[in-house]
Write a protein that holds these residues in place. Structure first.
Motif: not given
Length: 470
Positions: A405-424
């Protein structure tokens, strides 16, 4: 001066009175043709001067053959123009890396600037909402520079006054599709300027063979794979704690075994001890001789092993108090790396509440106090939710492999990580394409880095265990 117009023309005009039923058109003043010609000529001259000032080399390359043809004839100009080409072609064929470093990437950057970014800049900015159209005029962020590497375009942008980084990070999908890229990442270059990264192809698409075992004993950083820009991925293990999150088959074992492989010479030299907790009895059991009696599989044994690590940590803290603040690995006080595979089974899914409390307390103690005395934790889990892993913020360095899930990216890497391009959550589930691919967010940097860990096969693990046993 004013006259009333029919109602079907009212939508083209702006009313000057509160009464919307009465629409007025201001007087139109005809501009003399000479004024229009002077303005056009001035803008043409200013544009030419600006072009020569910004691109002197390109202008000289175009102007030189024309001057030679005018002075000495077209044959001389043709000979002079073909000489550089005849020298560049062999250079490009026989020494491609140096040719690209000096000329190739610059030519590609110029072409991408003209044909891709400058050509589509205005519509992409307006449609994505990053530009503004006010009173018939477009206010756009300024395209400062485009440079190319072997795998991506690096676009430097001057933001509009009043814009924030989040205005751009919230629109990475618009930017990627607008400029024909697979993804986009946003990082801050300096105040008011951003660096947009548009990958042209994926350099991590193919699996990596196991990294050769180092010749010298070292506690790191250890090389465990490759970064997206082609540089080696070196993972810091001494003086930190690492959390690895990823779905089933995402490649958590590649990170664990590549780390152990990089530390193998130090293990043989007695400078490192690897303590293994393997509740699944699958991943770490292949290298059991590497761990000796510091291997645990059952929940009770895992709790005992973790408490033994806490005892070692506290004993060192008592000895180091007032004498030293940083740990230097020695044979007497080696670096202890506690590897926990599927930590959620021990902290969240454990049915025995007593064991669950013991394990959670030991892990919290190690992650809060172990760095200074040479005790580190490398933990892997599948579900990064807070109720599953409530101490995830105690891990300074985090790695996100493929997530569901996309929400899990910020859970792991911190808030805003997916918006910065971490499309895990977009990593391919196909093992040959996505296993071991992930994003790293280090303690010292908020920008995620895309990496791929090398694959360590079962034969490699057995060979490593044989070396330590021998």
């Amino acid at each position: 001066m004013f006259r009333k117009l029919p109602g079907d023309e009212a939508h083209h005009l702006v009313s000057t009175t509160p009464d919307t039923a009465v629409v007025f058109r201001p007087a139109v003043v005809t501009t003399p043709a000479i004024v229009t010609i002077v303005i056009f000529a001035w803008r043409l001259l200013a544009g030419a001067v600006r072009l020569l000032w910004r691109h002197p080399i390109a202008a000289a390359i175009v102007a030189a053959p024309c001057v030679l043809a005018w002075l000495y004839g077209w044959r001389v100009a043709l000979i002079v123009a073909t000489l550089p080409v005849s020298a560049l072609v062999p250079w490009a064929l026989f020494d491609r890396p140096s040719f690209n470093a000096w000329i190739g990437w610059r030519l590609l950057a110029w072409w991408r600037l003209v044909w891709v970014y400058r050509r589509h800049w205005q519509p992409v900015m307006i449609i994505s909402g990053l530009g503004r159209h006010v009173r018939g005029r477009d206010y756009l962020p300024r395209l400062v520079k485009v440079s190319c590497t072997s795998w991506a375009d690096l676009v430097t942008v001057q933001m509009l006054t009043g814009q924030a980084v989040t205005d751009w990070s919230d629109r990475i999908d618009h930017l990627a599709h607008g400029f024909g890229a697979r993804s986009c990442r946003v990082s801050v270059a300096r105040a008011g300027r951003l660096l947009l990264i548009f990958p042209r192809h994926d350099p991590l698409a193919t699996p990596l063979a196991a990294v050769p075992i180092p010749e010298e004993a070292s506690v790191g950083p250890v090389e465990i794979g490759t970064c997206e820009d082609g540089t080696p991925w070196r993972l810091k293990v001494h003086g930190t704690h690492i959390l690895v999150a990823g779905a089933t088959g995402a490649g958590k074992g590649s990170i664990i075994w590549s780390t152990i492989r990089g530390l193998l010479p130090a293990v043989r030299a007695g400078l490192v001890q690897v303590w293994a907790l393997d509740p699944k009895r699958m991943e770490l059991s292949f290298g059991r001789p590497l761990f000796g009696d510091r291997y645990a599989a059952s929940p009770a044994d895992c709790a005992d092993l973790l408490e033994a690590a806490v005892a070692v940590m506290q004993e060192r803290a008592d000895r180091f108090a007032g004498l030293q603040r940083n740990h230097t690995p020695t044979v007497e006080d080696p670096f202890v790396l506690v590897v926990v595979d599927e930590v959620a089974f021990l902290t969240a899914y454990q049915s025995d509440k007593g064991l669950k409390l013991r394990i959670s307390a030991a892990l919290a103690t190690l992650t809060t106090q172990g760095r200074a005395v040479g005790v580190g934790v490398l933990a892997a889990l599948q579900d990064p939710r807070k109720e599953v892993m409530n101490i995830r913020n105690l891990f300074p360095d985090k790695i996100a492999l493929r997530l569901d899930e996309s929400e899990q990216v910020d859970m792991v890497l911190g808030d805003g990580a997916r918006d910065r391009g971490a499309l895990a959550d977009h990593i391919s589930p196909i093992p040959t394409q996505g296993a071991g691919v992930g994003y790293v967010r280090l303690e010292c940097s908020p920008d995620p880095v895309r990496v791929r860990a090398a694959y360590v096969s079962d034969a490699d693990i057995r060979a490593m265990a044989g070396q330590v046993t021998a």
